[in-house]
Design a protein around this motif. Structure first.
Motif, PDB file in Angstrom:
ATOM      1  N   ASN A 197      44.236  41.413  43.566  1.00 37.38           N
ATOM      2  CA  ASN A 197      44.516  42.500  42.625  1.00 37.38           C
ATOM      3  C   ASN A 197      45.769  42.180  41.816  1.00 37.38           C
ATOM      4  N   ARG A 198      45.669  42.256  40.506  1.00 39.65           N
ATOM      5  CA  ARG A 198      46.772  41.883  39.616  1.00 39.65           C
ATOM      6  C   ARG A 198      47.959  42.842  39.711  1.00 39.65           C
ATOM      7  N   GLN A 199      47.735  44.042  40.193  1.00 38.40           N
ATOM      8  CA  GLN A 199      48.801  45.037  40.256  1.00 38.40           C
ATOM      9  C   GLN A 199      49.711  44.830  41.461  1.00 38.40           C
ATOM     10  N   LEU A 200      49.217  44.160  42.508  1.00 41.95           N
ATOM     11  CA  LEU A 200      49.988  44.036  43.735  1.00 41.95           C
ATOM     12  C   LEU A 200      51.333  43.339  43.573  1.00 41.95           C
ATOM     13  N   PRO A 201      51.413  42.176  42.879  1.00 44.99           N
ATOM     14  CA  PRO A 201      52.711  41.492  42.778  1.00 44.99           C
ATOM     15  C   PRO A 201      53.800  42.381  42.182  1.00 44.99           C
ATOM     16  N   ARG A 228      41.284  50.716  44.635  1.00 46.00           N
ATOM     17  CA  ARG A 228      40.672  49.501  45.190  1.00 46.00           C
ATOM     18  C   ARG A 228      40.455  49.650  46.701  1.00 46.00           C
ATOM     19  N   ILE A 229      41.447  50.264  47.377  1.00 48.43           N
ATOM     20  CA  ILE A 229      41.299  50.504  48.821  1.00 48.43           C
ATOM     21  C   ILE A 229      40.112  51.430  49.076  1.00 48.43           C
ATOM     22  N   ARG A 230      40.012  52.495  48.249  1.00 49.52           N
ATOM     23  CA  ARG A 230      38.909  53.441  48.411  1.00 49.52           C
ATOM     24  C   ARG A 230      37.558  52.750  48.181  1.00 49.52           C
ATOM     25  N   THR A 231      37.519  51.850  47.190  1.00 50.38           N
ATOM     26  CA  THR A 231      36.275  51.123  46.909  1.00 50.38           C
ATOM     27  C   THR A 231      35.858  50.268  48.098  1.00 50.38           C
ATOM     28  N   ILE A 232      36.841  49.598  48.723  1.00 51.97           N
ATOM     29  CA  ILE A 232      36.535  48.732  49.863  1.00 51.97           C
ATOM     30  C   ILE A 232      36.080  49.558  51.058  1.00 51.97           C
ATOM     31  N   HIS A 260      22.681  37.706  48.030  1.00 51.75           N
ATOM     32  CA  HIS A 260      23.828  36.807  47.908  1.00 51.75           C
ATOM     33  C   HIS A 260      24.601  36.993  46.599  1.00 51.75           C
ATOM     34  N   PHE A 261      24.166  37.860  45.728  1.00 52.17           N
ATOM     35  CA  PHE A 261      24.758  37.931  44.403  1.00 52.17           C
ATOM     36  C   PHE A 261      25.636  39.150  44.182  1.00 52.17           C
ATOM     37  N   LEU A 262      25.671  40.082  45.137  1.00 53.66           N
ATOM     38  CA  LEU A 262      26.293  41.371  44.862  1.00 53.66           C
ATOM     39  C   LEU A 262      27.806  41.294  44.726  1.00 53.66           C
ATOM     40  N   TYR A 263      28.426  40.276  45.383  1.00 47.30           N
ATOM     41  CA  TYR A 263      29.879  40.218  45.330  1.00 47.30           C
ATOM     42  C   TYR A 263      30.378  40.123  43.883  1.00 47.30           C
ATOM     43  N   ASN A 264      29.765  39.240  43.086  1.00 47.56           N
ATOM     44  CA  ASN A 264      30.193  39.092  41.691  1.00 47.56           C
ATOM     45  C   ASN A 264      29.903  40.349  40.878  1.00 47.56           C
ATOM     46  N   SER A 265      28.863  41.087  41.272  1.00 48.79           N
ATOM     47  CA  SER A 265      28.514  42.296  40.522  1.00 48.79           C
ATOM     48  C   SER A 265      29.627  43.339  40.596  1.00 48.79           C
ATOM     49  N   PHE A 266      30.322  43.389  41.734  1.00 50.00           N
ATOM     50  CA  PHE A 266      31.418  44.337  41.852  1.00 50.00           C
ATOM     51  C   PHE A 266      32.557  43.997  40.869  1.00 50.00           C
ATOM     52  N   PHE A 267      32.760  42.712  40.642  1.00 49.90           N
ATOM     53  CA  PHE A 267      33.803  42.328  39.694  1.00 49.90           C
ATOM     54  C   PHE A 267      33.412  42.728  38.270  1.00 49.90           C
ATOM     55  N   ILE A 268      32.119  42.613  37.948  1.00 51.60           N
ATOM     56  CA  ILE A 268      31.663  43.043  36.619  1.00 51.60           C
ATOM     57  C   ILE A 268      31.884  44.542  36.466  1.00 51.60           C
ATOM     58  N   LEU A 269      31.546  45.295  37.515  1.00 50.90           N
ATOM     59  CA  LEU A 269      31.757  46.741  37.478  1.00 50.90           C
ATOM     60  C   LEU A 269      33.238  47.064  37.299  1.00 50.90           C
ATOM     61  N   SER A 270      34.094  46.308  38.018  1.00 57.16           N
ATOM     62  CA  SER A 270      35.536  46.536  37.896  1.00 57.16           C
ATOM     63  C   SER A 270      36.022  46.264  36.479  1.00 57.16           C
ATOM     64  N   ARG A 271      35.524  45.180  35.861  1.00 56.10           N
ATOM     65  CA  ARG A 271      35.967  44.845  34.498  1.00 56.10           C
ATOM     66  C   ARG A 271      35.517  45.916  33.508  1.00 56.10           C
ATOM     67  N   ARG A 272      34.320  46.426  33.679  1.00 52.34           N
ATOM     68  CA  ARG A 272      33.854  47.480  32.759  1.00 52.34           C
ATOM     69  C   ARG A 272      34.707  48.741  32.868  1.00 52.34           C
ATOM     70  N   ILE A 273      35.076  49.051  34.099  1.00 48.92           N
ATOM     71  CA  ILE A 273      35.915  50.231  34.279  1.00 48.92           C
ATOM     72  C   ILE A 273      37.280  50.014  33.636  1.00 48.92           C
ATOM     73  N   LYS A 274      37.829  48.808  33.818  1.00 51.19           N
ATOM     74  CA  LYS A 274      39.128  48.520  33.214  1.00 51.19           C
ATOM     75  C   LYS A 274      39.052  48.560  31.688  1.00 51.19           C
ATOM     76  N   ARG A 275      37.910  48.149  31.125  1.00 52.72           N
ATOM     77  CA  ARG A 275      37.738  48.197  29.669  1.00 52.72           C
ATOM     78  C   ARG A 275      37.378  49.605  29.194  1.00 52.72           C
ATOM     79  N   GLN A 276      37.281  50.550  30.155  1.00 50.67           N
ATOM     80  CA  GLN A 276      36.903  51.936  29.869  1.00 50.67           C
ATOM     81  C   GLN A 276      35.489  52.041  29.293  1.00 50.67           C
ATOM     82  N   ASP A 277      34.675  51.057  29.664  1.00 51.16           N
ATOM     83  CA  ASP A 277      33.263  51.099  29.270  1.00 51.16           C
ATOM     84  C   ASP A 277      32.509  51.893  30.336  1.00 51.16           C
ATOM     85  N   TYR A 278      32.811  53.198  30.375  1.00 55.42           N
ATOM     86  CA  TYR A 278      32.345  54.008  31.492  1.00 55.42           C
ATOM     87  C   TYR A 278      30.833  54.210  31.499  1.00 55.42           C
TER      88      TYR A 278
END
Length: 581
Positions: free
Chosen positions: A77-81, A105-109, A385-403
């Motif tokens: 997570n980029r916010q942690l540092p 992110r904790i809630r998502t996990i 085997h593909f779902l892990y990357n899908s969560f990152f796509i979902l995260s990027r859309r949320i960050k871009r506010q593409d709700y």
């Protein structure tokens, strides 16, 4: 006169001796069959438990590994540092947003699996305590708890006596215990694990438990309370110090069949069942057989006393009856008016016909059971085997506010998870299978929208209720994405269409990939018909399950696609009596 009488008495003695020998042989055979049946029941029980154990452990360990992987990925997570120390360059508003982002992110996990009870993040440098529901500054008790959690950091999983938990800092070396920047803890729900174990327990006299020797913690199914501990204390080890996989243990006068599964992250998996209820039917049958043998002895004595010399006509009838049996006719019984030897032979012959017919039925049922067990084992090989990357796509859309698109993708992911994880029937309506594949295609479209176009046709309403094995369509799409279109930089096309022919329905998955040549396609065709079990790929898996379920009236067809790539078609014959919901 005396000589004739002596011959008759001698004949009677010989007949009595012959019958006695026959009865003794039948008793020995019956005893041997009884022992063999008992051993077969034990073996079948062990095989059933072993199949359940392998399926549960494979699913359970995969879920644990996925959770632990997500725990490690949390530190990306980029916010942690920016939250690592009190001297952060973030302003008050920015720091608040960063903390809320980390909490989300904790809630998502924690929501990704029912096995996760909750999660806590400690940030000593900035004195933060963050959980899915709480954000506060660390107090003295929080710091003491954090230090206690770090004591056994080297172990993958630890236990507080009731629940397991995993501690990660995202760092290596002595700094882990001395001065970690972050301490992220995931707590596993012991009650949820017990619920999952209880699902495996199909007998009121059996149980399932997982025992962790390092932590001395046992998680038991509801029905195995107390018994599980006694079972564990009596388990025997082999010469190498490993627990014997199959054991028989006696507790309080009761015999238990015990299967020791593999050792996973949380401990050793053990399943057991009481033997007496399993043997109740065979014990009752043995009593009936004893009664039957006693009756047979009386009948034999009666036959010896009333033996007659006229045998030609009854014997001819018997020979004709045997000829009919040789031709497969087991329904025509024969009868004799006089109560003599042939009356016994006729009754025995009729019993033999009934038993042969029953044995044939039992062999047929057993064959179906073996096929179902094979089907269960083949289905267990299918895992996403593909779902892990899908969560990152979902995260990027949320960050871009593409709700809007994020909501749509989340819906598809939810449907996908629900389909894979729910405890349902092995066979489902074709409509649900198609909807699952459509969700998968939508997820993949989101991942590869810049280079792959997906065209998904509509299933005719008249075929929506056909029952099919689960996961027969989505793996074909996965194969197309992972092989046919893997190297397509742009203009990739994947099509799914439905064609209704005369007496059949065809579901075609085709692409315009250029990876497979004609020889490759021919090799794929040949692999479908091989009988060896050395290697079962996803496509072969689907083909064999279709053939088993539809009794050879369904399967896969592989050919060159009209788009230029590979076309894999599911062909189901509809001119047979197929299950429909």
């Amino acid at each position: 006169m005396d000589t004739t009488k002596h011959r008759k008495q001698s004949l009677q003695r010989k007949l009595a001796f012959a019958f006695a020998v026959n009865i003794a042989v039948i008793m020995l055979i019956t005893l041997a069959l009884h022992n063999r049946t008992v051993n077969a029941i034990r073996q079948t029980t062990y095989e059933k438990m072993n199949s359940q154990a392998e399926y549960y452990q494979q699913t359970f360990e995969t879920e644990i590994e996925r959770i632990l992987a997500l725990q490690l990925e949390f530190f990306n997570n980029r916010q942690l540092p920016f939250l690592a120390s009190a001297s952060s360059v973030l302003g008050v508003y920015e720091e608040r947003e960063a903390v809320l982002s980390v909490q989300e992110r904790i809630r998502t996990i924690t929501e990704v699996s029912s096995l996760i009870k909750n999660g806590i993040l400690y940030i000593p440098g900035n004195n933060y305590y963050i959980s899915e529901s709480t954000i506060r500054r660390m107090n003295r008790q929080d710091k003491e708890e954090m230090e206690n959690y770090l004591k056994n950091y080297d172990r993958a999983l630890q236990s507080d006596g009731k629940n397991f938990y995993s501690v990660r800092t995202g760092e290596t070396g002595s700094i882990i215990r001395d001065n970690p920047k972050f301490v992220f803890i995931l707590f596993f729900s012991g009650s949820q694990i017990v619920d999952d174990l209880s699902v495996l327990n199909t007998s009121e006299t059996g149980g399932v438990f997982i025992y962790n020797e390092t932590e001395d913690v046992m998680l038991e199914s509801y029905s195995s309370k107390c018994t599980g501990k006694m079972i564990w204390e009596r388990l025997e080890k082999d010469s190498l110090g490993e627990y014997q996989k199959v054991q028989q243990i006696r507790i309080d006068g009761k015999n238990y069949l015990v299967l020791v599964g593999g050792t996973g992250e949380m401990g050793v998996f053990v399943q057991y069942v009481e033997e007496a209820p399993l043997m109740e039917y065979i014990t009752l049958s043995w009593r009936y057989m004893t009664v039957f043998l006693i009756i047979m002895i009386g009948i034999s004595i009666g036959f010896i006393l009333y033996t007659r010399k006229i045998v030609h006509k009854p014997l001819n009838i018997l020979v004709q009856a045997f000829e009919k049996v040789k031709k497969g006719n087991f329904n025509e019984h024969i009868y004799h008016q006089t109560n003599d030897e042939f009356s016994y032979l006729y009754r025995s012959f009729n019993d033999m016909e009934d038993q042969l017919e029953q044995l044939i039925d039992e062999v047929y049922v057993q064959k179906n059971l073996v096929q179902k067990a094979q089907l269960k084992q083949l289905q267990a090989q299918i895992n996403p085997h593909f779902l892990y990357n899908s969560f990152f796509i979902l995260s990027r859309r949320i960050k871009r506010q593409d709700y809007e698109n994020a909501d749509e993708l989340a819906g598809h992911l939810g449907n996908y998870f629900k389909y894979l994880t729910r405890d349902g029937a092995d066979f489902i309506p074709l409509k649900l299978e198609v909807e699952h594949a459509r969700s998968y295609a939508a997820i993949q479209q989101a991942r590869f929208s810049d280079r792959i176009q997906v065209n998904f046709g509509n299933l005719p309403e008249s075929y929506e209720g056909i029952l099919v094995p689960r996961l027969i369509l989505q793996p074909l799409l996965e194969n197309a994405f992972g092989h046919g279109l893997e190297n397509k930089v742009s203009c990739g096309i994947l099509e799914v269409n439905f064609k209704i022919g005369e007496g059949e329905i065809r579901i075609c998955v085709q692409d315009n990939g250029d990876e497979a040549g004609d020889k490759d396609i021919q090799k794929m065709r040949e692999s479908l018909e091989k009988q060896e079990l050395d290697e079962i790929t996803g496509i072969i898996n689907i083909h064999r399950r279709l053939k088993i379920y539809f009794q050879g009236k369904a399967g896969l067809c592989i050919e060159r696609s009209s788009l230029g790539g590979v076309a894999i078609t599911i062909v189901i014959k509809t001119d047979i009596d197929i299950p429909v919901i």
